[in-house]
Design a protein around this motif. Structure first.
Motif, PDB file in Angstrom:
ATOM      1  N   ALA A   1      31.695  50.715  17.314  1.00  0.00           N
ATOM      2  CA  ALA A   1      33.080  51.182  17.388  1.00  0.00           C
ATOM      3  C   ALA A   1      33.884  50.320  18.351  1.00  0.00           C
ATOM      4  O   ALA A   1      35.038  49.973  18.082  1.00  0.00           O
ATOM      5  N   ALA A   2      33.281  49.967  19.478  1.00  0.00           N
ATOM      6  CA  ALA A   2      33.985  49.155  20.467  1.00  0.00           C
ATOM      7  C   ALA A   2      34.357  47.787  19.893  1.00  0.00           C
ATOM      8  O   ALA A   2      35.508  47.348  20.013  1.00  0.00           O
ATOM      9  N   LEU A   3      33.398  47.115  19.259  1.00  0.00           N
ATOM     10  CA  LEU A   3      33.686  45.790  18.710  1.00  0.00           C
ATOM     11  C   LEU A   3      34.731  45.865  17.597  1.00  0.00           C
ATOM     12  O   LEU A   3      35.589  44.977  17.472  1.00  0.00           O
ATOM     13  N   ARG A   4      34.669  46.912  16.791  1.00  0.00           N
ATOM     14  CA  ARG A   4      35.671  47.070  15.729  1.00  0.00           C
ATOM     15  C   ARG A   4      37.063  47.235  16.321  1.00  0.00           C
ATOM     16  O   ARG A   4      38.026  46.594  15.878  1.00  0.00           O
ATOM     17  N   LEU A   5      37.183  48.078  17.349  1.00  0.00           N
ATOM     18  CA  LEU A   5      38.485  48.300  17.974  1.00  0.00           C
ATOM     19  C   LEU A   5      38.969  47.062  18.720  1.00  0.00           C
ATOM     20  O   LEU A   5      40.171  46.765  18.716  1.00  0.00           O
TER      21      LEU A   5
ATOM     22  N   TYR B   1      41.044  43.545  23.183  1.00  0.00           N
ATOM     23  CA  TYR B   1      40.135  44.056  24.220  1.00  0.00           C
ATOM     24  C   TYR B   1      40.883  44.859  25.279  1.00  0.00           C
ATOM     25  O   TYR B   1      40.494  45.988  25.614  1.00  0.00           O
ATOM     26  N   GLU B   2      41.957  44.299  25.818  1.00  0.00           N
ATOM     27  CA  GLU B   2      42.701  44.986  26.877  1.00  0.00           C
ATOM     28  C   GLU B   2      43.366  46.254  26.374  1.00  0.00           C
ATOM     29  O   GLU B   2      43.482  47.234  27.108  1.00  0.00           O
TER      30      GLU B   2
ATOM     31  N   ARG C   1      36.716  35.261  28.083  1.00  0.00           N
ATOM     32  CA  ARG C   1      36.982  35.999  29.320  1.00  0.00           C
ATOM     33  C   ARG C   1      36.000  35.613  30.418  1.00  0.00           C
ATOM     34  O   ARG C   1      34.806  35.845  30.282  1.00  0.00           O
ATOM     35  N   PRO C   2      36.514  35.037  31.504  1.00  0.00           N
ATOM     36  CA  PRO C   2      35.625  34.585  32.583  1.00  0.00           C
ATOM     37  C   PRO C   2      34.707  35.682  33.113  1.00  0.00           C
ATOM     38  O   PRO C   2      33.533  35.408  33.410  1.00  0.00           O
ATOM     39  N   ALA C   3      35.203  36.903  33.237  1.00  0.00           N
ATOM     40  CA  ALA C   3      34.368  37.988  33.766  1.00  0.00           C
ATOM     41  C   ALA C   3      33.195  38.271  32.831  1.00  0.00           C
ATOM     42  O   ALA C   3      32.067  38.506  33.288  1.00  0.00           O
ATOM     43  N   LEU C   4      33.443  38.218  31.525  1.00  0.00           N
ATOM     44  CA  LEU C   4      32.373  38.451  30.564  1.00  0.00           C
ATOM     45  C   LEU C   4      31.411  37.264  30.509  1.00  0.00           C
ATOM     46  O   LEU C   4      30.200  37.452  30.339  1.00  0.00           O
TER      47      LEU C   4
END
Length: 212
Positions: A22-26, A32-33, A119-122
């Motif tokens: 669900a997260a990747l779909r959204l 992402y933000e 994304r640098p954090a990821l």
């Protein structure tokens, strides 16, 4: 011995997988933000509180599948069959994980990779996870094969985990379909196997336990 998970554990895995998908779909649909934890929980038909029982943060859900598959590799290294070489144990575990990687997430695999690369954090989280996993696999290899030299164990874990991870990222980044991705992973495994073929301790059969 049966190492298959029980009903409760299977339900937990399904919920975790539903949240990750669900997260990747959204993330693909909204960004992402723009996607909140409440959005992800609602899409997976659970509460935000349930989300936090599986993932500490939104960043962690991006790595759900990777974490699960790497954990499976580590678990499989703990179960060596009689007269099976350490490499055969590794190969048996990796093949099962490869099958799961090919079948999971489909089009959203590219979303996952893009998020990590952009994304640098990821990216920092991904590097941390890769380093931790290589260290865990090194320790598991030494436990699996006590005669394995320390440097050989470090190199073997780096070759196996780093090589396969790099191919998975490449395939998802470039939109490989399931058949092409499986072929690529088969080739990667052959390269890893060739590279580890010179490590004598990994290819020696396990000693037979004396009868009591």
């Amino acid at each position: 011995m049966d190492h298959s998970p029980g009903l409760r554990e299977r339900k937990k895995r399904r919920t975790r997988a539903a949240l990750a998908t669900a997260a990747l779909r959204l993330f693909a649909e909204r960004g992402y933000e723009e996607t909140t934890i409440a959005d992800i929980a609602a899409a997976a038909e659970v509460s935000p509180r349930t989300f936090f029982s599986y993932f500490p943060s939104k960043e962690d859900v991006v790595f759900a599948e990777v974490d699960d598959r790497l954990e499976e590799v580590a678990e499989k290294l703990a179960h060596r069959e009689p007269r099976e070489s350490a490499w055969q144990t590794i190969r048996r575990g990796v093949i099962g994980v490869m099958e799961a990687l090919v079948s999971e997430h489909g089009e959203y695999g590219a979303v996952q990779v893009r998020l990590i690369l952009e994304r640098p954090a990821l990216r920092a989280r991904a590097l941390e996870r890769l380093t931790d996993t290589q260290e865990e696999i090194r320790a598991r290899l030494r436990a699996l094969c006590p005669d394995l030299d320390e440097i050989d164990a470090v190199a073997a874990s780096g070759i196996a985990i780093g090589g396969l991870q790099a191919v998975i990222v490449h395939c998802r980044r470039h939109g490989y379909d399931a058949v092409s991705m499986r072929a690529a992973l088969d080739r990667a495994l052959a390269v890893v196997e060739h590279g580890l073929g010179s490590v004598e301790a990994l290819n020696a059969p396990a000693p037979v336990s004396p009868r009591s």
